[in-house]
Enzyme design. Structure first.
Site, PDB file in Angstrom:
ATOM      1  N   GLU A   1       0.858  -1.185   0.000  1.00  0.00           N
ATOM      2  CA  GLU A   1       0.000   0.000   0.000  1.00  0.00           C
ATOM      3  C   GLU A   1       0.887   1.225   0.000  1.00  0.00           C
ATOM      4  O   GLU A   1       1.627   1.472   0.953  1.00  0.00           O
ATOM      5  CB  GLU A   1      -0.889   0.010   1.236  1.00  0.00           C
TER       6      GLU A   1
ATOM      7  N   ASP B   1      -5.378   8.582  11.018  1.00  0.00           N
ATOM      8  CA  ASP B   1      -4.031   8.140  11.347  1.00  0.00           C
ATOM      9  C   ASP B   1      -3.522   8.704  12.669  1.00  0.00           C
ATOM     10  O   ASP B   1      -3.808   9.832  13.039  1.00  0.00           O
ATOM     11  CB  ASP B   1      -3.065   8.547  10.232  1.00  0.00           C
TER      12      ASP B   1
END
Lengths: 393, 256
Positions: free
Chosen positions: B45, B56
């Site tokens: 990814e 995140d």
């Protein structure tokens, strides 16, 4: 044209809920319940009672005689500055704390820039005995010390946002991350008419008490509910949303939205989103947004912490795009002068956010018999240091 | 057949690695990808950095901020990857937030991905229903697989819906958290893994969030087709640079 939210959470092409899956259950729970809860007679009663006895509503609609004489028009000020905690923010936090209780949430989080929404949230959490965590950019914590102290006195935990530019945008990111990590017991009280659907609509409806009161108050003063103009300053746009709400579909009422031009719209140091922004996604909604060509969100600037936000609520993006509202941009300097003028002419020290709205009278000429209702969204106590430094008081 | 689907058919547990493109240095992208493939990683990814990565934690936030400072953009990334298929065979997925793709133009972005040989996208803040209504046809036109997330809070009904829209794998977020927030799995997670396993979904599942070493990789792949490591890998790069990726990969796969 419909200016309210549609059943999918959009204002025209703006709005929606662009959120990571981790937030979906929280936002969906709210979406499914908010209208139902707000329609409950018990909820309404409690909300109205608190607005009356605790906030001090209705806030006066004051005919500013000397200001009107100076600009040769009829100016009314909606005195949100006289609310408990000093601004319109408390209308929304009262509504949302009652909502949180109905949904069984006992932990409250919020973001704040200048600290006004943080104080308003800490206040209602103290009132209800709920845990309160406020995220605030590290830089804002340093420059808004009195509001940090207020929040602490009210029992809130103030957590510094250390990421990015360490201001309002980053505090909002941190609050959203907290919500992701605490999906079951926590309600996030967003302070402006932004965020994923249903937030912009819910915040707007809680703030709509402003225009609801203006209608009957103006009728008492002038024998008519509709002014020729309603005016408010816009950061995310919650006081503006509340000021416009009951006039959105009244064609004889002109709407003016006042953004912060900072050092000038083209200076690179500005927060005039309607001019500088493009369609994009911030904090869960599609709206107008200041960003680079590559889609990175940029840092706005305004002397007023409350207008220092790179986006604008989706309802306002729609009002802008459709031309329903006229958008004006006011620089730091013009806002500061307008704030001082209100002190001299009316004995009212306005918040610097509200001063931006006041400054339009220097730029736009109204007819002598025009009725202009302006939201005085907050008082200037919190801005004393900025006024002192600016004017060498 | 899309490389992702082909990989998912292999009779083995898959290890996928996330890294932030343009970090630690702007031109590390291609060598990180080549090195990871050489060391036996099954899928990668490639993180397209964003200024405001809501899902995140601090590790990936910091790497994104640095990557943007280094000058990473969608255009720069596409240029870096333009010859990637001459040297790399494993599936490549771009993971990023929606706004940069939206500004690039969703169709232009997808077209570019196809030209380069990108196999799929993971866009955490693009809701399933918006994808379905507005973008699914575009993704399919360019042969891209869009990967959706589910969490322990996702209802069975919604998981079925996501399964019906998916055509690659389902990204199973191990616990309600931002990336890098929690390490390891407790009873709550294993119950959730079992619940999903018993649903007999059409799409295989790959578990992400909370996986950092051989123990958590082994645990996760008892319940799923594979596992994704993000923050722990970015941390490794931060601490030890990009010359010892073999050490990291071996420690996850072989427990040494």
């Amino acid at each position: 044209m419909n200016y309210n939210v549609n059943e999918k959470g959009y204002y025209g092409e703006f709005g929606g809920a662009y959120i990571p899956e981790m937030l979906y259950p929280n936002v969906e729970e709210l979406r499914q319940n908010y209208l139902k809860v707000m329609a409950e007679p018990e909820f309404q009663k409690e909300f109205d009672q608190l607005l009356k006895d605790y906030v001090g509503r209705p806030s006066p609609l004051y005919f500013a005689k000397r200001l009107s004489e100076k600009y040769n028009t009829k100016i009314y000020l909606k005195r949100e500055d006289l609310n408990h905690t000093g601004a319109h923010k408390i209308n929304n936090t009262i509504g949302q704390i009652l909502m949180a209780k109905r949904l069984g949430k006992h932990r409250i989080i919020a973001e704040t820039g200048a600290g006004q929404h943080g104080v308003a949230t800490a206040t209602v959490c103290a009132l209800m005995g709920l845990e309160c965590i406020v995220y605030m950019g590290e830089i804002d914590i340093a420059r808004q010390a009195p509001n940090v102290a207020r929040m602490k006195m009210l029992g809130a935990t103030v957590v510094p946002a250390l990421s990015g530019s360490r201001t309002l945008k980053d505090a909002t990111n941190e609050a959203i991350r907290d919500w992701i990590n605490n999906p079951v017991n926590t309600h996030y009280i967003i302070g402006s008419a932004i965020g994923p659907h249903p937030y912009p609509d819910m915040v707007t409806k809680f703030q709509s008490v402003i225009s609801e009161e203006i209608k009957w108050q103006l009728k008492e003063h002038e024998g008519r509910e509709n002014p020729d103009y309603v005016v408010a300053c816009i950061g995310g746009g919650s006081n503006a949303a509340g000021t416009y709400y009951h006039y959105l579909h009244e064609d004889d009422v002109n709407i003016i939205a006042v953004e912060a031009a900072g050092l000038g719209v083209d200076s690179g140091e500005s927060a005039a989103t309607s001019v500088l922004g493009k369609e994009g996604i911030i904090h869960g909604c599609k709206t107008l947004l200041m960003q680079t060509n590559d889609g990175q969100i940029t840092e706005p600037y305004s002397i007023s912490a409350g207008l220092d936000y790179p986006g604008v609520g989706p309802m306002h993006a729609h009002l802008c795009k459709t031309g329903r509202a006229e958008f004006m941009a006011i620089t730091d300097d013009d806002a500061m002068k307008a704030g001082l003028k209100l002190c001299e002419l009316e004995g009212i020290i306005p918040a610097i956010e509200s001063s931006h709205a006041l400054a339009i009278f220097e730029q736009k000429t109204f007819k002598p018999d025009d009725i202009v209702v302006m939201s005085l969204s907050g008082r200037g106590d919190k801005d004393l240091n900025t006024y002192i430094n600016y004017f060498n008081l | 057949m899309n490389r992702i689907n082909k990989k998912l058919k292999e009779d083995k547990k898959l290890l996928s690695i996330y890294f932030t493109a343009g970090y630690p240095n702007i031109n590390d992208t291609v060598s990180i990808i080549q090195d990871l493939e050489k060391n036996g990683i099954d899928m990668i990814e490639i993180g397209l950095p964003f200024s405001d990565p809501l899902a995140d934690g601090p590790t990936i936030q910091a790497s994104s901020t640095q990557a943007l400072k280094n000058g990473m953009t969608s255009e720069v990334l596409f240029n870096q990857l333009k010859d990637i298929r001459q040297s790399v065979q494993i599936p490549l997925i771009i993971m990023g937030y929606f706004n940069p793709m939206f500004q690039y133009g969703v169709e232009a972005f997808c077209k570019k991905c196809q030209e380069i040989g990108i196999d799929g996208l993971i866009i955490p803040d693009l809701p399933v229903d918006v994808y379905h209504e507005k973008y699914q046809a575009i993704f399919e036109k360019y042969g891209l697989i869009n990967v959706f997330l589910i969490t322990p809070q996702t209802s069975d009904e919604r998981i079925r819906y996501i399964d019906s829209i998916s055509n690659g794998f389902i990204y199973m977020v191990s616990s309600a958290s931002t990336t890098g927030a929690k390490v390891g799995f407790g009873e709550e997670q294993t119950k959730y893994f079992e619940r999903i396993g018993n649903m007999n979904l059409n799409n295989p599942q790959i578990i992400g969030f909370g996986i950092s070493n051989n123990q958590t990789f082994t645990q996760a792949t008892q319940y799923a087709k594979g596992a994704i490591i993000g923050s722990a890998f970015v941390k490794h790069v931060t601490n030890q640079g990009i010359n010892t990726l073999d050490k990291f990969v071996n420690s996850v796969l072989n427990n040494d």
